[in-house]
Design an enzyme around this catalytic site. Structure first.
Site, PDB file in Angstrom:
ATOM      1  N   THR A 115       0.993  -1.253  -0.177  1.00  0.00           N
ATOM      2  CA  THR A 115      -0.080  -0.069  -0.108  1.00  0.00           C
ATOM      3  C   THR A 115       0.879   1.276   0.021  1.00  0.00           C
ATOM      4  O   THR A 115       1.633   1.373   0.852  1.00  0.00           O
ATOM      5  CB  THR A 115      -0.976   0.032   1.249  1.00  0.00           C
ATOM      6  N   LYS A 162      -8.134   1.181  -3.421  1.00  0.00           N
ATOM      7  CA  LYS A 162      -7.538   0.780  -2.237  1.00  0.00           C
ATOM      8  C   LYS A 162      -7.854   1.811  -1.018  1.00  0.00           C
ATOM      9  O   LYS A 162      -8.447   1.498   0.207  1.00  0.00           O
ATOM     10  CB  LYS A 162      -6.135   0.423  -1.996  1.00  0.00           C
TER      11      LYS A 162
END
Length: 285
Positions: free
Chosen positions: A87, A156
């Site tokens: 991420t 995300k």
């Protein structure tokens, strides 16, 4: 997370064997390899890259991602495909994609949603972005969302917005009910009746049972704060109002102050309780 994902690739991915593993802490890779079998531990990151056509990464944070690609980029990587399930912020993903493209390599951003238990059960939500041919190479495992790598990271982050808003809602509902004299059992029944499925049911269980204060964390609050920082940057950049998210992030900071960086993300319940004049934890000595 990376261990669970690599295990599933080996077991179900129809990949060439042995599967090449690399971890900056070699002992972890050795132990994982011994447990799985059909694996080979590379002595270095360049060594792992040199013998692989597809390199799948899952790293702890943005700093680790940037340092790893700094080490990869000088190597001979033409025609290799890099899939990153870490991420980062969207700008970092797009920058890495451009630098790899300049070296003749390919890139797919593939952030995932869900913790290690979902990874082990092959139930992660995968969000892929990259050029169509690259995404097609890994399509047996995912569904793509577009060609710009940063788009996957944006989704995300938006998914994290929904998660944090849900945790905040469930926490406030429980604290509100307790202040009104509603028994925890009855509030639990209401939540399970109205929202019987995850994610509400999962976060409700964590709070009702007290596991948010004493159990193994779903996500450590320190990691959640890193991710929420990316979301806040994105919201500020695009001029979006995310007030419930701002409140949830403030509550994460309170959790870290009171329970430490390894506390569970759902201990937001404790922060809401404190603001309502209740003890942080529902667990009594």
């Amino acid at each position: 997370m990376g261990m669970a994902m690599s295990e599933n690739l080996l077991r179900y991915g129809n990949v060439a064997k042995p599967l090449v593993l690399y971890n900056r802490t070699r002992e972890k890779a050795e132990a994982h390899s011994s447990r799985l079998g059909d694996c080979e531990v590379a002595n270095s990151l360049p060594a792992a890259v040199s013998v692989s056509d597809i390199i799948w990464l899952c790293l702890q944070d943005q700093t680790a991602v940037e340092e790893t690609f700094q080490e990869i980029l000088p190597a001979e990587i033409r025609s290799k495909l890099f899939v990153d399930s870490s991420t980062t912020n969207p700008e970092t993903a797009d920058s890495i994609a451009r630098r790899l493209s300049d070296r003749g390599a390919f890139f797919v951003a593939l952030p995932v949603m869900g913790g290690p238990p979902l990874a082990l059960s092959r139930s992660l939500t995968c969000i892929a972005s990259g050029d169509r041919e690259s995404v097609d190479r890994i399509r047996p495992y995912i569904e793509g969302v577009g060609e710009k790598p940063g788009a996957a990271l944006l989704l995300k982050l938006l998914g994290n917005f929904l998660i944090m808003a849900t945790i905040e809602t469930v926490a406030e509902a429980h604290a509100f009910a307790e202040k009104c004299g509603i028994d925890t059992t009855n509030m639990d029944k209401l939540l399970r009746a109205v929202f019987p499925l995850p994610p509400h049911a999962l976060y409700n269980r964590q709070m009702v049972t007290g596991e948010c204060f004493s159990g193994k964390p779903l996500v450590e609050v320190s990691k959640a704060l890193q991710l929420t920082g990316h979301v806040m940057e994105m919201a500020k950049k695009h001029g979006a109002s995310v007030k419930i998210y701002e409140i949830a992030r403030q509550h994460l900071e309170i959790v870290q102050e009171n329970a430490g960086p390894d506390a569970d993300i759902t201990a937001i319940y404790g922060a809401v309780r404190m603001e309502s004049g209740l003890p942080f934890s529902t667990i009594t000595e």
